[in-house]
Design an enzyme around this catalytic site. Structure first.
Site, mmCIF file in Angstrom:
data_model
loop_
_atom_site.group_PDB
_atom_site.id
_atom_site.type_symbol
_atom_site.label_atom_id
_atom_site.label_comp_id
_atom_site.label_asym_id
_atom_site.label_seq_id
_atom_site.Cartn_x
_atom_site.Cartn_y
_atom_site.Cartn_z
ATOM 1 N N TRP A 102 15.547 73.327 65.065
ATOM 2 C CA TRP A 102 15.729 74.747 64.729
ATOM 3 C C TRP A 102 14.886 75.160 63.543
ATOM 4 O O TRP A 102 14.291 76.237 63.538
ATOM 5 C CB TRP A 102 17.207 75.078 64.522
ATOM 6 N N ASP A 172 20.044 79.080 57.616
ATOM 7 C CA ASP A 172 20.455 79.296 59.009
ATOM 8 C C ASP A 172 21.711 78.468 59.248
ATOM 9 O O ASP A 172 21.647 77.279 59.481
ATOM 10 C CB ASP A 172 19.321 78.855 59.947
ATOM 11 N N LYS A 196 28.671 79.747 68.295
ATOM 12 C CA LYS A 196 29.079 78.374 67.987
ATOM 13 C C LYS A 196 30.423 78.346 67.260
ATOM 14 O O LYS A 196 31.359 77.755 67.736
ATOM 15 C CB LYS A 196 27.985 77.683 67.181
HETATM 16 C C1 PLP Z 1 21.828 77.905 68.237
HETATM 17 C C2 PLP Z 1 20.997 77.957 67.029
HETATM 18 C C3 PLP Z 1 19.972 78.904 66.865
HETATM 19 C C4 PLP Z 1 19.628 79.911 67.944
HETATM 20 O O1 PLP Z 1 20.612 80.866 68.015
HETATM 21 P P1 PLP Z 1 20.471 82.147 68.973
HETATM 22 O O2 PLP Z 1 21.645 82.955 68.547
HETATM 23 O O3 PLP Z 1 20.530 81.651 70.383
HETATM 24 O O4 PLP Z 1 19.184 82.798 68.674
HETATM 25 C C5 PLP Z 1 19.272 78.910 65.686
HETATM 26 N N1 PLP Z 1 19.540 78.034 64.713
HETATM 27 C C6 PLP Z 1 20.510 77.103 64.825
HETATM 28 C C7 PLP Z 1 20.773 76.165 63.704
HETATM 29 C C8 PLP Z 1 21.255 77.034 65.987
HETATM 30 O O5 PLP Z 1 22.227 76.114 66.098
#
Ligand code: PLP
Length: 361
Positions: A102, A172, A196
């Site tokens: 990511w 993030d 999540k």
């Molecule tokens: C799932 C995830 C993303 C992507 O998320 P979206 O909402 O599908 O754009 C980005 N960073 C991390 C750490 C993730 O787990």
């Protein structure tokens, strides 16, 4: 009806109590004769839902008053671009750590917008650790410093919050938000896709320190401008109303579970149970350095990858599903977010031990 234990990395399991409450309120929210999905986002009913959700999130995370909370769309992936667009507008460089899939993606997107220095890249050790705190330093002229506290695919979680000095710290937190207590005041921006640990897909949280909004250029398209979105209280256009409402129910549920501190204890215990079974066996393995192992995403491999299919098929007969690892790393991955009950871990652990007994050569 039988509910499965779903170990998907996202969209992921939601608390059963919350699903049931949403079901109860689906056709008629609190005597309004309407579903939340059918309400005007500017009407007093939805406004009260939105405000309560924000108040509960602020309470849960102890978000200081000088932070805005935005309820946006576009996923964490949109923030990969919006962060540099909004924070690096005066052609300053940004600093990043690359510690997994990511953060690598975040860098690739940022590079389209601004100059980027990658201070550490752990791809040479196959993203198996979080870099030590003193192994890099962050010069004070960067526009911001970005890292990914929990790498969802590799299962690497930072055991510390980097000290970026006067440089705004951007995180993030898509796969770790609300999983444990954190000190929000250490961060300039926290963002997370909802699917999540927050609620349904379609909602993205951005928690941003107010002084940073001064950096957002008027030249940015309004929908991509944090200041415009903040000034409009996340209602510059129609927000993802149902997902916002649903996240609010999850926040109320979290408060009943003892908040993030209570969740943190439970999450640690859940993760430790699973890592113990892996470490106690020669049949299963997890490649991540022990101190950097994620509480949320637990990847593991079988001694013989030709048994992967049998493992997944037999797991399914025990109601344990979506354990296949990400296509980029293979093996298995158990994502065990807040809504994964302890029973799910216990059943997985029993199954893993049983499978090992049957297949140990
Ligand atoms: C799932 C995830 C993303 C992507 O998320 P979206 O909402 O599908 O754009 C980005 N960073 C991390 C750490 C993730 O787990």
């Amino acid at each position: 009806m039988s509910r499965l234990f779903n170990f998907s990395a996202g969209p992921a399991m939601l608390p059963i109590d919350v699903l049931e409450q949403a079901q109860k309120e689906l056709l008629d929210w609190q005597g309004t004769g309407m579903s939340v999905m059918e309400m005007s986002h500017r009407g007093k009913e939805f406004m009260s839902i939105a405000q309560q959700a924000e108040a509960d999130l602020r309470d849960l995370m102890a978000i200081p008053d000088n932070y805005k909370v935005l309820f946006l769309q576009g996923g964490a992936s949109s923030q990969f671009s919006l962060i540099p667009m909004n924070l690096a507008s005066n052609s300053q460089k940004a600093a990043y750590l690359v510690t997994g899939s990511w953060s690598k993606k975040a860098v690739a997107e940022a590079k389209k917008i601004c100059a980027v220095d990658v201070l550490v890249d752990t791809s040479d050790v196959e993203f198996s650790l979080a870099p030590d705190e003193n192994s890099y330093s962050i010069a004070d002229d960067y526009a911001y410093f970005h890292y990914t506290p929990n790498e969802t695919i590799q299962g690497v979680e930072f055991p510390y919050v980097p000290d970026s000095g006067s440089v705004p710290l951007v995180a993030d937190m898509s796969s770790t938000i609300l999983s444990r207590a954190i000190d929000v005041s250490r961060f300039a921006v926290i963002y997370a896709g909802a699917q999540k640990n927050i609620g349904p897909a379609g909602l993205t949280l951005v928690i941003i320190r107010e002084d940073l909004l001064a950096r957002c250029s008027d030249k940015l398209p309004s929908m991509f401008n944090y200041k415009v979105l903040a000034d409009a209280e996340s209602m510059y256009n129609t927000p993802s109303t149902y997902a916002w409402y649903f996240a609010g129910l999850v926040f109320m549920w979290l408060k009943k579970q003892g908040g993030v501190a209570g969740m943190g204890k439970r999450n640690q215990a859940k993760a430790e149970k699973l890592y113990k079974v892996i470490d106690d066996s020669d049949f299963y393995a997890n490649p991540v350095r022990v101190c950097d192992r994620s509480w949320m995403n637990v990847p593991f491999t079988l001694a013989d990858a030709s048994m992967d299919v049998a493992f997944l098929e037999q797991a399914k007969t025990k109601n344990l599903v979506t354990l296949k690892g990400h296509r980029s790393v293979g093996g298995m991955r158990a994502s065990i977010y807040n809504a994964m009950p302890e029973q799910g871990i216990d059943d997985l652990v029993s199954f893993m031990q049983e499978f090992e007994q049957q297949n140990l050569k």
